[in-house]
Design a protein around this motif. Structure first.
Motif, PDB file in Angstrom:
ATOM      1  N   SER A   1       0.721  -1.241  -0.006  1.00  0.00           N
ATOM      2  CA  SER A   1      -0.174   0.096  -0.054  1.00  0.00           C
ATOM      3  C   SER A   1       0.866   1.158   0.173  1.00  0.00           C
ATOM      4  O   SER A   1       1.956   1.256   0.674  1.00  0.00           O
ATOM      5  N   GLU A   2       0.210   2.463  -0.588  1.00  0.00           N
ATOM      6  CA  GLU A   2       1.068   3.779  -0.477  1.00  0.00           C
ATOM      7  C   GLU A   2       0.174   4.802  -0.666  1.00  0.00           C
ATOM      8  O   GLU A   2      -1.115   4.661  -1.280  1.00  0.00           O
ATOM      9  N   VAL A   3       0.468   5.852  -0.299  1.00  0.00           N
ATOM     10  CA  VAL A   3      -0.230   6.995  -0.454  1.00  0.00           C
ATOM     11  C   VAL A   3       0.657   8.208  -0.670  1.00  0.00           C
ATOM     12  O   VAL A   3       1.796   8.496  -0.200  1.00  0.00           O
ATOM     13  N   LEU A   4       0.257   9.160  -1.637  1.00  0.00           N
ATOM     14  CA  LEU A   4       1.032  10.412  -1.617  1.00  0.00           C
ATOM     15  C   LEU A   4       0.162  11.833  -1.496  1.00  0.00           C
ATOM     16  O   LEU A   4      -1.096  11.666  -1.880  1.00  0.00           O
ATOM     17  N   VAL A   5       0.612  12.513  -0.403  1.00  0.00           N
ATOM     18  CA  VAL A   5      -0.261  13.981  -0.103  1.00  0.00           C
ATOM     19  C   VAL A   5       0.494  14.885  -0.448  1.00  0.00           C
ATOM     20  O   VAL A   5       1.590  15.165  -0.506  1.00  0.00           O
ATOM     21  N   VAL A   6      -0.363  15.764  -1.518  1.00  0.00           N
ATOM     22  CA  VAL A   6       0.166  17.038  -1.841  1.00  0.00           C
ATOM     23  C   VAL A   6      -0.436  18.045  -0.904  1.00  0.00           C
ATOM     24  O   VAL A   6      -1.715  18.252  -0.640  1.00  0.00           O
ATOM     25  N   ALA A   7       0.231  18.829   0.137  1.00  0.00           N
ATOM     26  CA  ALA A   7      -0.118  19.799   1.150  1.00  0.00           C
ATOM     27  C   ALA A   7       0.526  21.128   0.658  1.00  0.00           C
ATOM     28  O   ALA A   7       1.620  21.407   0.574  1.00  0.00           O
TER      29      ALA A   7
ATOM     30  N   ILE B   1      -3.867  12.298  -2.286  1.00  0.00           N
ATOM     31  CA  ILE B   1      -4.566  13.119  -1.773  1.00  0.00           C
ATOM     32  C   ILE B   1      -4.090  14.718  -1.840  1.00  0.00           C
ATOM     33  O   ILE B   1      -3.147  14.946  -1.741  1.00  0.00           O
ATOM     34  N   LEU B   2      -5.221  15.362  -2.293  1.00  0.00           N
ATOM     35  CA  LEU B   2      -4.900  16.893  -2.789  1.00  0.00           C
ATOM     36  C   LEU B   2      -5.291  17.625  -1.497  1.00  0.00           C
ATOM     37  O   LEU B   2      -6.565  18.042  -1.404  1.00  0.00           O
ATOM     38  N   GLN B   3      -4.376  18.078  -0.755  1.00  0.00           N
ATOM     39  CA  GLN B   3      -5.034  18.965   0.603  1.00  0.00           C
ATOM     40  C   GLN B   3      -4.218  20.279   0.278  1.00  0.00           C
ATOM     41  O   GLN B   3      -3.245  20.745   0.905  1.00  0.00           O
ATOM     42  N   ILE B   4      -4.893  20.840  -0.806  1.00  0.00           N
ATOM     43  CA  ILE B   4      -4.413  22.313  -1.156  1.00  0.00           C
ATOM     44  C   ILE B   4      -5.606  23.105  -1.635  1.00  0.00           C
ATOM     45  O   ILE B   4      -6.568  22.703  -1.590  1.00  0.00           O
ATOM     46  N   LYS B   5      -5.068  24.477  -1.805  1.00  0.00           N
ATOM     47  CA  LYS B   5      -6.471  25.504  -2.020  1.00  0.00           C
ATOM     48  C   LYS B   5      -6.647  25.046  -3.417  1.00  0.00           C
ATOM     49  O   LYS B   5      -6.052  24.830  -4.480  1.00  0.00           O
ATOM     50  N   ASN B   6      -8.102  25.183  -3.424  1.00  0.00           N
ATOM     51  CA  ASN B   6      -8.765  24.940  -5.029  1.00  0.00           C
ATOM     52  C   ASN B   6      -8.278  23.635  -5.380  1.00  0.00           C
ATOM     53  O   ASN B   6      -7.853  23.311  -6.594  1.00  0.00           O
ATOM     54  N   ALA B   7      -8.562  22.502  -4.438  1.00  0.00           N
ATOM     55  CA  ALA B   7      -7.967  21.303  -4.733  1.00  0.00           C
ATOM     56  C   ALA B   7      -8.609  20.544  -6.121  1.00  0.00           C
ATOM     57  O   ALA B   7      -7.929  19.987  -7.019  1.00  0.00           O
ATOM     58  N   ALA B   8      -9.840  20.916  -6.374  1.00  0.00           N
ATOM     59  CA  ALA B   8     -10.351  20.374  -7.573  1.00  0.00           C
ATOM     60  C   ALA B   8      -9.976  20.728  -8.675  1.00  0.00           C
ATOM     61  O   ALA B   8      -9.981  20.310  -9.924  1.00  0.00           O
ATOM     62  N   ASP B   9      -9.403  21.983  -8.843  1.00  0.00           N
ATOM     63  CA  ASP B   9      -8.940  22.625 -10.175  1.00  0.00           C
ATOM     64  C   ASP B   9      -7.483  21.775 -10.329  1.00  0.00           C
ATOM     65  O   ASP B   9      -7.169  21.723 -11.780  1.00  0.00           O
ATOM     66  N   ALA B  10      -6.917  21.361  -9.526  1.00  0.00           N
ATOM     67  CA  ALA B  10      -5.554  20.453  -9.626  1.00  0.00           C
ATOM     68  C   ALA B  10      -6.045  19.077 -10.277  1.00  0.00           C
ATOM     69  O   ALA B  10      -4.774  18.292 -10.925  1.00  0.00           O
ATOM     70  N   VAL B  11      -7.172  18.483 -10.367  1.00  0.00           N
ATOM     71  CA  VAL B  11      -7.419  17.345 -10.730  1.00  0.00           C
ATOM     72  C   VAL B  11      -7.244  17.215 -12.324  1.00  0.00           C
ATOM     73  O   VAL B  11      -6.848  16.238 -12.939  1.00  0.00           O
ATOM     74  N   ALA B  12      -7.421  18.335 -12.845  1.00  0.00           N
ATOM     75  CA  ALA B  12      -7.008  18.308 -14.515  1.00  0.00           C
ATOM     76  C   ALA B  12      -5.653  17.845 -15.008  1.00  0.00           C
ATOM     77  O   ALA B  12      -5.167  17.311 -16.097  1.00  0.00           O
ATOM     78  N   LEU B  13      -4.771  18.002 -13.842  1.00  0.00           N
ATOM     79  CA  LEU B  13      -3.259  17.999 -14.184  1.00  0.00           C
ATOM     80  C   LEU B  13      -2.838  16.351 -13.788  1.00  0.00           C
ATOM     81  O   LEU B  13      -1.944  16.111 -14.236  1.00  0.00           O
ATOM     82  N   VAL B  14      -3.788  15.903 -13.354  1.00  0.00           N
ATOM     83  CA  VAL B  14      -3.537  14.408 -12.677  1.00  0.00           C
ATOM     84  C   VAL B  14      -3.596  13.375 -13.906  1.00  0.00           C
ATOM     85  O   VAL B  14      -4.383  13.299 -14.643  1.00  0.00           O
ATOM     86  N   GLN B  15      -2.273  12.800 -14.106  1.00  0.00           N
ATOM     87  CA  GLN B  15      -2.186  11.849 -15.395  1.00  0.00           C
ATOM     88  C   GLN B  15      -2.271  10.390 -14.816  1.00  0.00           C
ATOM     89  O   GLN B  15      -2.788   9.400 -15.419  1.00  0.00           O
ATOM     90  N   ASN B  16      -1.480  10.292 -13.576  1.00  0.00           N
ATOM     91  CA  ASN B  16      -1.487   8.872 -13.144  1.00  0.00           C
ATOM     92  C   ASN B  16      -1.577   8.813 -11.644  1.00  0.00           C
ATOM     93  O   ASN B  16      -0.933   9.272 -10.803  1.00  0.00           O
ATOM     94  N   ALA B  17      -2.590   8.042 -11.253  1.00  0.00           N
ATOM     95  CA  ALA B  17      -2.928   7.757  -9.960  1.00  0.00           C
ATOM     96  C   ALA B  17      -4.102   6.498  -9.850  1.00  0.00           C
ATOM     97  O   ALA B  17      -4.929   6.590 -10.841  1.00  0.00           O
TER      98      ALA B  17
END
Length: 876
Positions: free
Chosen positions: A676-682, A770-786
């Motif tokens: 198992s693994e997790v990556l958190v952007v904060a 996990i995207l714990q950032i301001k306006n997190a939904a906007d960053a989803v468009a940049l996600v290619q691999n997850a």
């Protein structure tokens, strides 16, 4: 002081002896001085006779110091060298002087030896060999009186090698070197038996020599007596012959059949006790009471060896021991399996238990190959004789598995430790130390540092895992239910189980859970069902690609699916839901679950409850590779499936890959997977407690899990707040030791902005993002691999694991670059169809015939041509 003489031999004379003793007879005295004509001859003799003799080599005529070292490395105990050779070998070649005997035959050579002694005054372990020379003997005796010379060897010719000579030499603490051609079993004065007892101390009451008899491993068999006559007879016959105080010569085993093959004779340090080393024959009983020894039966490894040797000769058909001797692959797998378990053992009791298992299977392999413990011990002795040794580092693949750092064999410079090595070092430290992740600032890190940091924790090599898993799969194929039960008994300790499967309908007694748990499962179950039901194809896809050519695609459920639910360090009923619900929604006709049982043979009631809700046909009570194999091939009571889905450890993953590549199995899998693994952007808006809790939610899965934090423009104050929270929350967890192991190879990357953070995340391809950032939904468009994305501070990863509705069976170990997580499509297959009218075939036929001609596939083109010709004829 042992046998008072050393036999010198010429290899050439031994090849066709006309007088003297045979090599076998010489071996009874345990050691020999070899006088070779060449290095090759010496090496060849040592290799052929190392198991028989303690070999000394006269190397005085060998010019190359390297050749002398080679001879010692091959297995020679000691080498006779000149004083000149001594200086070179002891300094340049670093040969211990105790492995050398300095041979002197003239005054000048004695002077050379004295010069070396002056230069090496601290050395007190020199041994000297001389010929019979009053001058040389006097000087050597003087060196001995000064305590410089440890041992003295003196060569005698055939005429002077008598019992009187040896007695005189013994009094001077000199070991006589006697030529082999001077010895004869038929002579009296210089017979081996006569020389052997020179200086020996007989029992004062009987005049006989007290004799201890041992086997080849040194286990005492009994106490007897010998005479010069019985010794001579033993040497002539090569058997155990002793002197009975009542009945004269005693040929051991003459009436019982339990004879002895003579291996070696020797004396103890005071020459008042003779030693007979023998190999037991017949049934191996030495004592008249029918036991192996006069002190009782064998024990330990000796006893195990005797048992295995007997079983090899006469093992009951179908017995486990017979299988081991008849199936080398099974023994190979068991040796590797037990070695792995020994490596993992920590307590004194577990180490002893696992070491015993490993020794059992290792000795089974030895006995099957005709190798004895004595052979193994001789090889240990041989390794001890090496002058130049390997550095002793583990091979790279094995070192990496346990996190060992390596050193350069050329420069001696320490290489940079790998992350697992750091983990291993930390694990040995105080368990109260702070739990914190390594920190890397990407702006200043080198590409090599970044590449290394993004590597997952070291896993076992695929070859090693496959070697362990493949025999298990083959065993399941061959032996079905019995093999499944065997491995469940072994690995899960569920020895009370008599069936490897529970069939539906499942008894209510197996589904007793609290109302609160039932409610939680029901809520989660419905959310997962709703989300996956929405993924259904509303209707078949139908497209007219050109006039008269209609292409369609429609879906059908995979008929039989096997769902693997891990056990291990945590019970995972959530996985049963994540796999079982979409299988049910897809309409799979047969659903088989597999999960390791508890040690009492029971299964988690939550898993049984979920199996009931999804309409599972059965639950296989097994884990690991054996569960995968059972579902892939089927057994007497376990249904074969068409596709296997579910996460697992390295053994489960390897088994899934193996069965999916076996065309005879006819089974597919969902995806390969790792820990198992997790990556958190904060960023600065993230709550440190939230960030720490998300990191720990995956770290508690296992020590091989990995968590990554990508900190967007966070300063030391923000980073310290997260680190403090991580430590505080971790220390409050019951699985803190597991968390500590995972965090030790986990990393915090400090980056400048969100774009860099997501780029780095895409490169890593995490299972959970996990995207714990301001306006997190906007960053989803940049996600290619997850595998799966969790957006915003109110979306912890754990909601996806249990109840939100998305699936938690996701690609790990970077496979998110190629694979999707489990979804409804994982349980269905799409079938395409084509439906052409005559017009449609006319429209597309020309292209088909042209391409078929290009590829040289005439029958393809003809299938179209015939139809078009038919149309044309009909139209006319």
């Amino acid at each position: 002081m042992g046998i008072p003489f050393l036999v010198s031999v010429d290899p050439q004379s031994l090849s066709s002896p006309t007088n003297g003793l045979s090599l076998k007879q010489i071996s009874y005295f345990g050691r020999v001085l070899l006088k070779p004509s060449s290095v090759d001859q010496a090496v060849s003799f040592i290799k052929q006779n190392f198991s028989l003799l303690d070999i000394y080599v006269d190397a005085t005529a060998i010019e190359s110091a390297g050749d002398v070292v080679d001879i010692l490395n091959t297995g020679a105990s000691r080498a006779l060298v000149t004083p000149c050779q001594l200086a070179t070998l002891s300094k340049e070649q670093s040969v211990p002087s105790l492995r050398l005997i300095v041979s002197v035959s003239s005054g000048s050579e004695v002077t050379g030896l004295q010069s070396w002694i002056v230069e090496n005054q601290e050395r007190k372990d020199i041994s000297v060999h001389s010929v019979v020379s009053p001058t040389v003997d006097a000087i050597v005796a003087e060196l001995g009186d000064k305590g410089v010379v440890k041992e003295v060897y003196r060569s005698y010719d055939a005429t002077s090698a008598t019992q009187a000579t040896l007695i005189s030499a013994q009094k001077q603490n000199v070991v006589a070197v006697v030529p082999s051609n001077s010895l004869s079993l038929d002579k009296d004065e210089s017979s081996p038996a006569n020389l052997l007892v020179a200086g020996a101390v007989a029992d004062v009451t009987t005049g006989l020599y007290t004799t201890v008899v041992t086997d080849e491993r040194g286990v005492a068999l009994g106490l007897v007596y010998s005479s010069e006559q019985s010794i001579s007879e033993a040497l002539k016959t090569g058997t155990g012959v002793y002197q009975s105080r009542k009945r004269g010569l005693w040929y051991k085993g003459q009436s019982s059949g339990d004879t002895q093959e003579l291996v070696r004779v020797d004396f103890d340090c005071d020459s008042d006790c003779l030693l007979f080393v023998v190999k037991q024959k017949g049934k191996g009983r030495f004592c008249h009471l029918g036991t192996a020894t006069c002190f009782g039966q064998y024990s330990g490894l000796s006893r195990l060896q005797k048992t295995l040797q007997a079983r090899k000769e006469d093992a009951p058909p179908g017995s486990y021991t017979a299988r081991l001797f008849n199936d080398p692959k099974l023994v190979q797998a068991k040796v590797m399996e037990e070695a792995e378990e020994l490596c993992q053992a920590t307590s004194k009791e577990d180490v002893a238990f696992e070491a015993a298992d490993l020794l059992y299977f290792a000795l089974t392999k030895c006995v099957a190959a005709g190798v004895s413990l004595e052979d193994v011990e001789r090889n240990l002795d041989l390794k001890n004789l090496k002058i130049k040794r390997r550095q002793g580092d583990a091979k790279q693949g094995w070192a990496e598995k346990v996190g060992l750092s390596s050193t350069s064999g050329n420069s001696g410079e320490q290489k940079k430790p790998t992350e697992p090595a750091k983990e291993a070092d930390k694990a040995a430290e105080d368990p109260t130390r702070k739990i914190e992740m390594q920190r890397i600032v990407t702006a200043t890190a080198s590409p090599e540092t970044m590449k290394e940091a993004l590597q997952r924790p070291s896993q076992k090599s695929n070859d090693a895992i496959v070697a362990l898993v493949k025999p298990i799969i083959e065993d399941i194929q061959k032996n079905g239910d019995a093999a499944v039960l065997k491995y469940t008994h072994k690995f899960e300790k569920a020895t009370s189980l008599t069936s490897p499967v529970i069939k539906a309908p499942f008894p209510e007694s197996l589904m007793k859970i609290s109302p609160e748990t039932a409610k939680a499962i029901d809520i989660s179950f419905e959310n997962i069902r709703t989300f996956h039901a929405a993924q259904k194809d509303e209707k078949p896809l139908q497209v007219e690609t050109m006039p008269g050519v209609v292409c369609s695609r429609f879906s059908r459920a995979i008929e039989r699916v096997g769902l693997y639910v891990p056990g291990g360090t945590a019970v995972l009923p959530s996985t049963a839901m994540m796999l079982g619900v979409p299988a049910m929604v897809a309409g799979c006709k047969k659903i088989v679950l597999a999960s390791p049982p508890r040690s009492d043979g029971s299964i988690s009631p939550e898993i049984v409850y979920i199996a009931h809700k999804v309409g599972a046909e059965s639950i296989v009570l097994a884990g690991g590779a054996q569960a995968i194999a059972a579902m892939a091939y089927g057994t007497e009571s376990i249904s074969k499936v068409d596709k296997i889905l579910g996460p697992g450890n390295q053994f489960v993953t390897a088994a899934k890959m193996l069965v999916s590549n076996d065309t005879s199995a006819g089974v597919g899998i969902d995806m390969p997977a790792g820990p198992s693994e997790v990556l958190v952007v904060a960023d600065k808006d993230a709550n440190p407690a939230f960030v720490a809790s998300d990191l720990l939610s995956q770290a508690e899965h296992g020590t091989d899990s990995q968590v990554i934090l990508i900190a967007v423009d966070l300063d030391d104050t923000h980073l310290k707040a997260i680190e403090d929270e991580l430590h505080a929350q971790a220390m409050a967890l019951p699985r803190v030791d597991i968390v500590r192991g995972a965090i030790d190879h986990s990393i915090t990357f400090v980056v400048k902005d969100v774009e860099e953070a997501i780029t780095l995340s895409n490169r890593y391809a995490p299972e959970h993002l996990i995207l714990q950032i301001k306006n997190a939904a906007d960053a989803v468009a940049l996600v290619q691999n997850a595998g799966s994305v969790f957006i915003g501070e109110w979306t912890p990863e754990s909601v996806g694991d249990y109840s939100a509705g998305v699936n938690h069976s996701l690609p790990t170990y970077g496979y998110a670059k190629q694979y999707s997580g489990v979804n409804l499509a994982s349980f269905v297959k799409h079938i395409t169809s084509s439906n052409l009218t005559a017009e449609g075939l006319r429209n597309v036929g020309g292209a088909v015939m042209e391409l078929a001609a290009v590829e040289g596939l005439d029958a393809h083109g003809r299938a179209v041509c015939i139809r078009i010709d038919h149309m044309n004829r009909t139209k006319q």
